[in-house]
Design a protein around this motif. Structure first.
Motif, PDB file in Angstrom:
ATOM      1  N   PRO A 149       1.521  -0.284 -14.940  1.00  0.00           N
ATOM      2  CA  PRO A 149       1.153  -1.583 -14.958  1.00  0.00           C
ATOM      3  C   PRO A 149      -0.269  -1.592 -14.066  1.00  0.00           C
ATOM      4  O   PRO A 149      -1.280  -2.517 -14.705  1.00  0.00           O
ATOM      5  CB  PRO A 149       2.083  -2.733 -14.298  1.00  0.00           C
ATOM      6  CG  PRO A 149       3.175  -1.898 -13.675  1.00  0.00           C
ATOM      7  CD  PRO A 149       3.105  -0.555 -14.356  1.00  0.00           C
ATOM      8  N   TYR A 150      -0.418  -0.986 -13.082  1.00  0.00           N
ATOM      9  CA  TYR A 150      -1.567  -0.807 -12.214  1.00  0.00           C
ATOM     10  C   TYR A 150      -2.781  -0.071 -13.032  1.00  0.00           C
ATOM     11  O   TYR A 150      -3.694  -0.593 -12.836  1.00  0.00           O
ATOM     12  CB  TYR A 150      -1.333  -0.360 -10.734  1.00  0.00           C
ATOM     13  CG  TYR A 150      -0.352  -1.010 -10.041  1.00  0.00           C
ATOM     14  CD1 TYR A 150      -0.662  -2.405  -9.412  1.00  0.00           C
ATOM     15  CD2 TYR A 150       0.972  -0.823 -10.140  1.00  0.00           C
ATOM     16  CE1 TYR A 150       0.258  -2.988  -8.670  1.00  0.00           C
ATOM     17  CE2 TYR A 150       2.097  -1.541  -9.530  1.00  0.00           C
ATOM     18  CZ  TYR A 150       1.751  -2.588  -8.824  1.00  0.00           C
ATOM     19  OH  TYR A 150       2.656  -3.599  -8.107  1.00  0.00           O
ATOM     20  N   TYR A 151      -2.417   0.979 -13.579  1.00  0.00           N
ATOM     21  CA  TYR A 151      -3.335   1.745 -14.370  1.00  0.00           C
ATOM     22  C   TYR A 151      -3.986   1.020 -15.353  1.00  0.00           C
ATOM     23  O   TYR A 151      -5.056   0.828 -15.771  1.00  0.00           O
ATOM     24  CB  TYR A 151      -2.406   2.745 -15.053  1.00  0.00           C
ATOM     25  CG  TYR A 151      -2.397   4.112 -14.397  1.00  0.00           C
ATOM     26  CD1 TYR A 151      -3.565   4.735 -13.993  1.00  0.00           C
ATOM     27  CD2 TYR A 151      -1.162   4.838 -14.387  1.00  0.00           C
ATOM     28  CE1 TYR A 151      -3.339   6.247 -13.240  1.00  0.00           C
ATOM     29  CE2 TYR A 151      -1.069   6.136 -13.689  1.00  0.00           C
ATOM     30  CZ  TYR A 151      -2.248   6.530 -13.190  1.00  0.00           C
ATOM     31  OH  TYR A 151      -2.200   7.917 -12.606  1.00  0.00           O
ATOM     32  N   SER A 152      -3.087  -0.055 -16.140  1.00  0.00           N
ATOM     33  CA  SER A 152      -3.527  -0.880 -17.243  1.00  0.00           C
ATOM     34  C   SER A 152      -4.636  -1.837 -16.699  1.00  0.00           C
ATOM     35  O   SER A 152      -5.672  -1.982 -17.432  1.00  0.00           O
ATOM     36  CB  SER A 152      -2.436  -1.621 -17.758  1.00  0.00           C
ATOM     37  OG  SER A 152      -1.512  -0.793 -18.479  1.00  0.00           O
ATOM     38  N   ARG A 153      -4.219  -2.522 -15.553  1.00  0.00           N
ATOM     39  CA  ARG A 153      -5.137  -3.414 -15.013  1.00  0.00           C
ATOM     40  C   ARG A 153      -6.438  -2.667 -14.497  1.00  0.00           C
ATOM     41  O   ARG A 153      -7.714  -3.246 -14.889  1.00  0.00           O
ATOM     42  CB  ARG A 153      -4.608  -4.195 -13.825  1.00  0.00           C
ATOM     43  CG  ARG A 153      -3.543  -5.008 -14.147  1.00  0.00           C
ATOM     44  CD  ARG A 153      -2.630  -5.477 -13.167  1.00  0.00           C
ATOM     45  NE  ARG A 153      -3.437  -6.212 -11.953  1.00  0.00           N
ATOM     46  CZ  ARG A 153      -2.754  -6.366 -10.720  1.00  0.00           C
ATOM     47  NH1 ARG A 153      -1.507  -6.092 -10.403  1.00  0.00           N
ATOM     48  NH2 ARG A 153      -3.362  -6.946  -9.828  1.00  0.00           N
ATOM     49  N   VAL A 154      -6.411  -1.463 -13.981  1.00  0.00           N
ATOM     50  CA  VAL A 154      -7.479  -0.718 -13.600  1.00  0.00           C
ATOM     51  C   VAL A 154      -8.571  -0.539 -14.874  1.00  0.00           C
ATOM     52  O   VAL A 154      -9.696  -0.503 -15.018  1.00  0.00           O
ATOM     53  CB  VAL A 154      -7.046   0.511 -12.811  1.00  0.00           C
ATOM     54  CG1 VAL A 154      -8.576   1.416 -12.282  1.00  0.00           C
ATOM     55  CG2 VAL A 154      -6.671  -0.289 -11.312  1.00  0.00           C
TER      56      VAL A 154
ATOM     57  N   ASN B  94       1.760   3.802   0.263  1.00  0.00           N
ATOM     58  CA  ASN B  94       0.691   4.376   0.987  1.00  0.00           C
ATOM     59  C   ASN B  94       0.730   3.828   2.259  1.00  0.00           C
ATOM     60  O   ASN B  94      -0.487   3.609   3.054  1.00  0.00           O
ATOM     61  CB  ASN B  94      -0.761   3.928   0.391  1.00  0.00           C
ATOM     62  CG  ASN B  94      -0.910   4.612  -1.073  1.00  0.00           C
ATOM     63  OD1 ASN B  94      -0.161   4.230  -2.105  1.00  0.00           O
ATOM     64  ND2 ASN B  94      -1.889   5.491  -0.977  1.00  0.00           N
ATOM     65  N   GLN B  95       1.831   3.478   2.774  1.00  0.00           N
ATOM     66  CA  GLN B  95       1.877   2.925   4.387  1.00  0.00           C
ATOM     67  C   GLN B  95       2.388   3.928   5.340  1.00  0.00           C
ATOM     68  O   GLN B  95       3.431   4.722   4.983  1.00  0.00           O
ATOM     69  CB  GLN B  95       2.912   1.766   4.348  1.00  0.00           C
ATOM     70  CG  GLN B  95       3.321   1.184   5.359  1.00  0.00           C
ATOM     71  CD  GLN B  95       4.358  -0.123   5.323  1.00  0.00           C
ATOM     72  OE1 GLN B  95       5.143  -0.071   4.359  1.00  0.00           O
ATOM     73  NE2 GLN B  95       4.424  -1.020   5.949  1.00  0.00           N
ATOM     74  N   SER B  96       1.935   4.023   6.494  1.00  0.00           N
ATOM     75  CA  SER B  96       2.128   4.934   7.381  1.00  0.00           C
ATOM     76  C   SER B  96       3.773   4.938   7.778  1.00  0.00           C
ATOM     77  O   SER B  96       4.237   3.821   7.892  1.00  0.00           O
ATOM     78  CB  SER B  96       1.469   4.845   8.570  1.00  0.00           C
ATOM     79  OG  SER B  96       1.991   5.494   9.645  1.00  0.00           O
ATOM     80  N   HIS B  97       4.240   5.884   7.484  1.00  0.00           N
ATOM     81  CA  HIS B  97       5.757   5.878   8.093  1.00  0.00           C
ATOM     82  C   HIS B  97       5.843   5.502   9.523  1.00  0.00           C
ATOM     83  O   HIS B  97       6.633   4.899  10.085  1.00  0.00           O
ATOM     84  CB  HIS B  97       6.399   7.260   7.984  1.00  0.00           C
ATOM     85  CG  HIS B  97       7.010   7.680   6.623  1.00  0.00           C
ATOM     86  ND1 HIS B  97       7.743   6.925   5.785  1.00  0.00           N
ATOM     87  CD2 HIS B  97       6.346   8.607   5.654  1.00  0.00           C
ATOM     88  CE1 HIS B  97       7.738   7.560   4.732  1.00  0.00           C
ATOM     89  NE2 HIS B  97       7.316   8.635   4.776  1.00  0.00           N
ATOM     90  N   ASP B  98       4.686   5.826  10.326  1.00  0.00           N
ATOM     91  CA  ASP B  98       4.897   5.739  11.785  1.00  0.00           C
ATOM     92  C   ASP B  98       4.443   4.157  12.135  1.00  0.00           C
ATOM     93  O   ASP B  98       4.744   3.781  13.334  1.00  0.00           O
ATOM     94  CB  ASP B  98       4.323   6.728  12.528  1.00  0.00           C
ATOM     95  CG  ASP B  98       4.671   8.059  12.302  1.00  0.00           C
ATOM     96  OD1 ASP B  98       5.500   8.255  11.800  1.00  0.00           O
ATOM     97  OD2 ASP B  98       3.897   9.100  12.693  1.00  0.00           O
TER      98      ASP B  98
ATOM     99  N   ARG C 189      -2.054  -1.067  -6.154  1.00  0.00           N
ATOM    100  CA  ARG C 189      -0.657  -1.234  -5.687  1.00  0.00           C
ATOM    101  C   ARG C 189      -0.354  -1.496  -4.163  1.00  0.00           C
ATOM    102  O   ARG C 189       0.407  -2.417  -3.773  1.00  0.00           O
ATOM    103  CB  ARG C 189       0.073  -0.136  -6.278  1.00  0.00           C
ATOM    104  CG  ARG C 189       1.752  -0.309  -6.162  1.00  0.00           C
ATOM    105  CD  ARG C 189       2.386   0.752  -6.872  1.00  0.00           C
ATOM    106  NE  ARG C 189       3.757   1.104  -6.881  1.00  0.00           N
ATOM    107  CZ  ARG C 189       4.534   1.823  -6.042  1.00  0.00           C
ATOM    108  NH1 ARG C 189       3.719   2.393  -5.105  1.00  0.00           N
ATOM    109  NH2 ARG C 189       5.822   1.779  -5.961  1.00  0.00           N
ATOM    110  N   ALA C 190      -0.998  -0.667  -3.400  1.00  0.00           N
ATOM    111  CA  ALA C 190      -0.616  -0.881  -2.020  1.00  0.00           C
ATOM    112  C   ALA C 190      -1.224  -2.052  -1.373  1.00  0.00           C
ATOM    113  O   ALA C 190      -0.569  -2.772  -0.435  1.00  0.00           O
ATOM    114  CB  ALA C 190      -1.333   0.625  -1.133  1.00  0.00           C
TER     115      ALA C 190
END
Lengths: 221, 525
Positions: free
Chosen positions: B143-148, B476-480, B510-511
């Motif tokens: 869905p994000y590809y489509s919007r981009v 895309n969020q840091s684990h730490d 998305r992120a």
């Protein structure tokens, strides 16, 4: 375009204090105010420097006047380069050759400003041509006739499918590099473009492009 | 008066930063975007010039941009100057880091080839048996590809092939293929190669950049503040919580250092600059893989053929011209056994000439050759995927700093047998295809450019479900550090053979939506 203009306007906002500072400087009593030239639209009083009051001169390009000073190649090397240029890129199809376009004299400049390994390739390469000419014909390369020059050059020619993979043999590498650069210096010259334009070809071969000026005083890019 | 605290601080203004700003501001978040370079007004800075008016007649200033093979005397001023912003590598292992530091970043100059990754890339680990899967699949990103694709006005021909996923495309009306392309397509089909067309972003007025497609809407919300010439040196963290609380940055002109506070930090400075920033900050590396798995694509392999009946200016109408795009066709099945993993695409172009350097001739004889081959050539070149390897990495070189005193990167990347075997397969395959068509092979170059040259460098903050072997989670969020995101190409697990821009944009979108949602729920900030 409107969207782009909008962005530019907003991006410019944080710079406003700097602009204000400049304005203060120009109105400071200590700052000499440039006077517009007589007859300018400012009428001689109160006109603002940098507006339409300064006539715009048509200036010649530096490359259009004088001739390049020879700084890098020795006289025997330059003579060999002139001969090599004459042989590799002669006048053809009504277009000037490398000599007519000043290619060898021009190449003295970029090669002389190049990293040491490239300089060495050229100096050694030209010396090698002279040495081979001496050995094969007992003459300097510059003094060879066309057949004699061909006998020196032809064994050194090789196809170069990829610009970043030149022949390993130093003399062959030099010929490949020199051939490419002599062609480029010829076809990108003012003389070549003028001949092309005169003969109805589109602006000569080198053509032109969209040049990006230095983007701000410090961003060197 | 205390300095303002922003909701989100975005470092970088290229495609990924522009997308983050676009999404986050529309969600009502106050954002600050820091750009390392100045704004360029190309309407003012770009002038038309004949090549003979350039000081070096088009050769360019010798030694100025040794790692940027794309540079020429016309565009030399757009690239980062390595004397101001150096990096190091072992002389035996060349790495070409090609950088732009302007508002809009490299989105100002990209080639606009626009592809989706397929599950052959997202789930490459399953196919190759090495476990190097992304934590997401094509379905997650679709869905994000489509919007981009809608924003960037991507055009392309829909094919229905899983290895070449279709998208939200504008489908242009393609004219009929030339006979030379048809001949190749028929031969290619027998060899498992599918012929399609290039997919590319139209953008607006020929520009498909963050500066015209993403940032204007963000600015229009009134929620985005942009600063140019602000070089971020370090992400700062709260001593008590360990969360990111802002950044230190240096004014590019004055060298004054400043600190700015934010509730969340989004890094979008480009793969290697984002990773350099994290390494210099000493954070987000509990896994030990920060800086690891740097990879990109191999470019340079090229085969040129000549169609005999098109030579000497005699080409029949309809024989030559046009192009074709062959998506990856190697290693699409587990049972396919080759001496390399992954694959490459092939770009075919018909109707060109032969470069003079291809002939061991000179003078009039050379010109005759060039004239004879003019318009008769069909060429094939590739984009091939380099595998991500743990040992290909970047680290901080404490002995070298940039002009602002920020420690530089040392880049250590080596090609392996996989790249060489893939290149050999590509050059042999294309040559055999042209040979089967009855064409003369003019040249075949199995060589390829050094790592980095594709300007598609990815990895170094790879995403994954396991915090022990990945830097980021699937958002895309840091684990730490849960309020720290890296939204550029650094998160990639594998690069694929595709231009990564559509994937970077989709991941950033998305992120950013995830971050906005988490901030609304007070899980972050």
């Amino acid at each position: 375009m409107k969207r782009r203009g909008f962005v530019k306007t907003l991006i410019a906002l944080p710079a406003a204090p700097a602009l204000a500072e400049q304005q203060q400087q120009t109105t400071s009593p200590q700052t000499p105010v440039a006077q517009p030239p007589a007859g300018g639209r400012g009428g001689g009083t109160g006109g603002r420097f940098g507006q339409a009051n300064i006539p715009k001169f048509e200036l010649a390009q530096t490359e259009a006047v004088g001739e390049p000073a020879q700084r890098f190649f020795t006289a025997p090397q330059l003579a060999a380069l002139r001969k090599l240029s004459e042989v590799l890129m002669p006048p053809m199809r009504g277009m000037p050759g490398a000599l007519e376009c000043g290619a060898p004299e021009f190449l003295d400049f970029p090669i002389g400003a190049s990293p040491a390994d490239r300089q060495a390739t050229w100096r050694t390469g030209l010396d090698t041509l002279n040495a081979r000419a001496k050995k094969q014909h007992n003459k300097a390369f510059a003094d060879l006739d066309a057949a004699q020059a061909d006998a020196v050059i032809r064994p050194l020619l090789a196809p170069v499918p990829w610009a970043y993979d030149l022949p390993k043999d130093p003399a062959m590498r030099f010929i490949a590099e020199a051939h490419r650069d002599i062609r480029t210096a010829t076809q990108n010259s003012r003389e070549y473009a003028a001949a092309g334009a005169a003969s109805g070809r589109r602006g000569g071969f080198g053509g032109g492009g969209s040049y990006i000026n230095p983007i701000d005083p410090i961003y060197k890019g | 008066m205390p300095a303002r605290e922003y909701d989100v601080l975005i470092v970088g203004s290229g495609h990924s930063g522009g997308m983050a700003a676009n999404i986050l501001t529309k969600q009502g978040l106050n954002c600050l975007m820091l750009n390392a370079g100045p704004e360029s007004d190309f309407e003012h800075n770009r002038v038309s010039k004949p090549v003979y008016d350039l000081p070096y007649r088009g050769f360019g200033k010798p030694g100025r941009l040794p790692h940027v093979y794309q540079a020429n005397e016309f565009n030399a001023n757009q690239w980062v100057d390595e004397t101001e912003n150096p990096y190091t590598h072992d002389p035996a292992n060349l790495y070409n880091w090609v950088r732009v530091r302007l508002v809009g970043g490299r989105s100002l100059f990209w080639a606009r080839q626009s592809f989706r990754l397929s599950d052959f890339e997202f789930k490459a680990g399953d196919l190759e048996g090495n476990g190097q899967n992304w934590p997401i699949s094509l379905a997650d990103l679709d869905p994000y590809y489509s919007r981009v694709e809608e924003i960037f006005r991507v055009s392309g021909r829909k094919e229905g092939w899983p290895e070449f996923p279709d998208g939200n495309f504008i489908e242009p009306e393609y004219g009929p293929d030339s006979e030379s392309i048809k001949r190749l397509a028929a031969l290619g089909k027998e060899r498992g190669m599918k012929f399609s067309k290039m997919r590319s972003s139209g953008g607006q007025n020929g520009l498909a950049s963050s500066v015209n497609l993403l940032l204007p809407d963000a600015m229009a919300t009134g929620k985005l503040e942009m600063v140019a010439n602000a070089i971020v040196r370090e992400v700062t963290t709260d001593k008590n919580t360990g969360l990111a609380n802002g950044v230190h940055f240096v004014n590019r002109h004055s060298r004054q250092e400043r600190h700015v506070k934010a509730r969340a930090v989004v890094l979008a400075a480009g793969t290697l600059e984002s990773t350099r920033l994290l390494l210099n900050s000493g954070i987000a590396n509990s896994s030990g893989v920060l800086g690891r798995y740097l990879h990109d694509q191999i470019y340079g392999i090229s085969v040129v053929s000549s169609v005999p009946e098109a030579r000497d200016g005699k080409r029949p109408p309809g024989l030559m011209g046009g192009s074709a795009f062959i998506p990856r066709f190697r290693n699409l099945k587990k049972e396919e056994k080759r001496d390399f993993i992954k694959g490459y695409c092939v770009i075919i172009s018909s109707g060109g000439g032969a470069n003079p350097s291809l002939f061991a001739e000179y003078g009039e004889a050379l010109q005759k050759k060039v004239d004879s081959y003019a318009g008769s050539c069909v060429s094939g070149s590739i984009f091939g995927e380099r595998p991500p390897r743990y040992e290909n990495h970047v680290r901080i070189n404490k002995d070298v700093s940039d002009a602002w005193g920020i420690p530089a990167l040392h880049i250590e990347v080596k090609d392996g047998d996989n790249e060489r075997n893939m290149a050999k397969d590509a050059s042999n395959t294309i040559e055999e295809l042209f040979h089967a068509a009855g064409w003369e092979i003019v040249s075949n170059t199995p060589n390829f450019y050094p790592p980095g040259h594709s300007i598609h460098e990815v990895g170094t903050c790879r995403m994954g479900d396991n915090p022990k072997n990945s830097v980021l989670n699937k958002f895309n969020q840091s684990h730490d550090i849960k309020n720290l995101f890296v939204v550029d190409g650094a998160s990639f697990v594998t690069c694929g053979w595709q231009n990564p821009t559509m994937t970077i944009l989709s991941l950033s979108m998305r992120a950013s939506e995830y971050l906005a949602d988490q901030m609304k729920k007070r899980n972050i900030g």
